[in-house]
Design an enzyme around this catalytic site. Structure first.
Site, mmCIF file in Angstrom:
data_model
loop_
_atom_site.group_PDB
_atom_site.id
_atom_site.type_symbol
_atom_site.label_atom_id
_atom_site.label_comp_id
_atom_site.label_asym_id
_atom_site.label_seq_id
_atom_site.Cartn_x
_atom_site.Cartn_y
_atom_site.Cartn_z
ATOM 1 N N ASP A 83 0.899 -1.221 0.001
ATOM 2 C CA ASP A 83 0.279 0.074 0.180
ATOM 3 C C ASP A 83 0.929 1.219 -0.112
ATOM 4 O OD1 ASP A 83 0.816 0.264 2.571
ATOM 5 O OD2 ASP A 83 -1.030 0.340 3.529
ATOM 6 N N HIS A 84 0.414 2.420 0.096
ATOM 7 C CA HIS A 84 1.041 3.731 0.061
ATOM 8 C C HIS A 84 1.956 3.812 1.271
ATOM 9 C CE1 HIS A 84 -2.650 3.959 2.673
ATOM 10 N NE2 HIS A 84 -1.783 4.706 3.146
ATOM 11 N N CYS A 138 2.888 -3.584 4.265
ATOM 12 C CA CYS A 138 2.051 -2.179 4.426
ATOM 13 C C CYS A 138 2.819 -1.765 5.578
ATOM 14 C CB CYS A 138 0.650 -2.626 4.800
ATOM 15 S SG CYS A 138 0.371 -3.532 5.863
ATOM 16 N N GLY A 139 2.112 -0.710 6.271
ATOM 17 C CA GLY A 139 2.630 -0.046 7.330
ATOM 18 C C GLY A 139 3.149 -0.951 8.592
ATOM 19 N N THR A 140 2.141 -2.035 8.939
ATOM 20 C CA THR A 140 2.733 -2.986 9.643
ATOM 21 C C THR A 140 2.990 -4.357 9.320
ATOM 22 O OG1 THR A 140 0.255 -3.314 10.260
ATOM 23 C CG2 THR A 140 1.203 -1.621 11.597
ATOM 24 N N GLY A 141 2.176 -4.439 8.289
ATOM 25 C CA GLY A 141 2.329 -5.895 7.758
ATOM 26 C C GLY A 141 1.169 -6.631 8.076
ATOM 27 N N GLY A 157 -2.296 -5.730 8.291
ATOM 28 C CA GLY A 157 -3.588 -5.586 7.158
ATOM 29 C C GLY A 157 -3.385 -6.673 6.228
ATOM 30 N N HIS A 207 8.909 -24.881 8.040
ATOM 31 C CA HIS A 207 7.833 -25.574 8.823
ATOM 32 C C HIS A 207 6.475 -25.381 8.137
ATOM 33 C CE1 HIS A 207 10.282 -25.851 12.864
ATOM 34 N NE2 HIS A 207 10.942 -26.140 11.878
ATOM 35 N N ASN A 208 6.055 -24.352 7.831
ATOM 36 C CA ASN A 208 4.794 -23.857 7.507
ATOM 37 C C ASN A 208 4.686 -23.633 5.940
ATOM 38 O OD1 ASN A 208 5.273 -21.273 9.678
ATOM 39 N ND2 ASN A 208 4.216 -23.029 10.298
ATOM 40 N N ARG A 213 5.803 -34.493 9.304
ATOM 41 C CA ARG A 213 4.913 -33.967 10.640
ATOM 42 C C ARG A 213 4.625 -32.492 10.102
ATOM 43 N NH1 ARG A 213 10.097 -32.815 12.253
ATOM 44 N NH2 ARG A 213 10.607 -30.964 13.332
ATOM 45 N N HIS A 214 5.392 -31.838 9.309
ATOM 46 C CA HIS A 214 4.988 -30.563 8.946
ATOM 47 C C HIS A 214 4.017 -30.567 7.823
ATOM 48 C CE1 HIS A 214 7.834 -28.759 11.573
ATOM 49 N NE2 HIS A 214 8.993 -29.163 11.059
HETATM 50 C C1 RB5 Z 1 -2.105 2.527 6.515
HETATM 51 O O1 RB5 Z 1 -2.084 3.761 7.166
HETATM 52 C C2 RB5 Z 1 -1.963 1.358 7.213
HETATM 53 O O2 RB5 Z 1 -3.053 1.012 7.924
HETATM 54 C C3 RB5 Z 1 -1.521 0.181 6.489
HETATM 55 O O3 RB5 Z 1 -0.154 0.259 6.084
HETATM 56 C C4 RB5 Z 1 -1.318 -0.933 7.492
HETATM 57 O O4 RB5 Z 1 -0.572 -0.834 8.364
HETATM 58 C C5 RB5 Z 1 -2.362 -1.793 7.890
HETATM 59 O O5 RB5 Z 1 -2.506 -2.871 8.469
#
Ligand code: RB5
Length: 151
Positions: A8-9, A65-68, A70, A98-99, A133-134
């Site tokens: 994303d952005h 994304c910002g946090t990964g 979403g 493993h996954n 097992r995996h």
């Molecule tokens: C965008 O602002 C932010 O919410 C997105 O990049 C992400 O972190 C969502 O999980």
């Protein structure tokens, strides 16, 4: 190996850095966008990357994304996808071994560029162990998509 990437952005810059890093290593990439820092919805790009992984056009996918968070939530709603959000190298190796994770998610606002590239290299450089097992556990996880428990 062909890697499909999407962001994303909030992770547009990191996606481009990862693409350049992979291309320098001779790894083919498919850039599924986004193509600017204009605000957009991460799920749209998760869908594009996961479609390419599922239809075989891409060997593996990388979503940023910002946090990964979403991206990983969206990807794991899609049948056939096992997406792992990783913030360290150990997890990146383990989730392939493993996954058999077929998509990696990264948080651009969580990890720095140096660590992100190390995680990407560890993820792409580790094969699935193939251990019984995996394989059994993965099969059980995938059955959860259809609510058919193997227990
Ligand atoms: C965008 O602002 C932010 O919410 C997105 O990049 C992400 O972190 C969502 O999980």
């Amino acid at each position: 190996m062909i890697i499909a990437l999407g962001s994303d952005h909030g992770a547009f810059e990191l996606k481009n850095i990862i693409i350049e890093h992979l291309q320098q290593k001779g790894i083919k990439t498919i850039d599924c966008g986004t193509n600017s820092v204009d605000s957009c919805d991460y799920s749209d790009y998760a869908q594009k990357v996961c479609a390419l992984v599922n239809n075989g056009e891409a060997t593996l996918g990388i979503l940023v994304c910002g946090t990964g968070i979403g991206m990983s939530m969206a990807a794991n709603k899609i049948a056939g996808i096992r997406c792992a959000l990783c913030g360290d190298v150990f997890s990146a190796k383990a989730t392939r071994s493993h996954n058999d994770a077929n998509v990696l998610a990264l948080g651009a606002r969580v990890v720095g560029v140096g660590l992100a590239l190390e995680i990407v290299d560890a993820y792409l450089g580790t094969p699935f162990s193939g251990e019984q097992r995996h394989a059994r556990r993965i099969e059980k996880v995938m059955k959860l998509e259809t609510n058919k428990s193997l227990q």
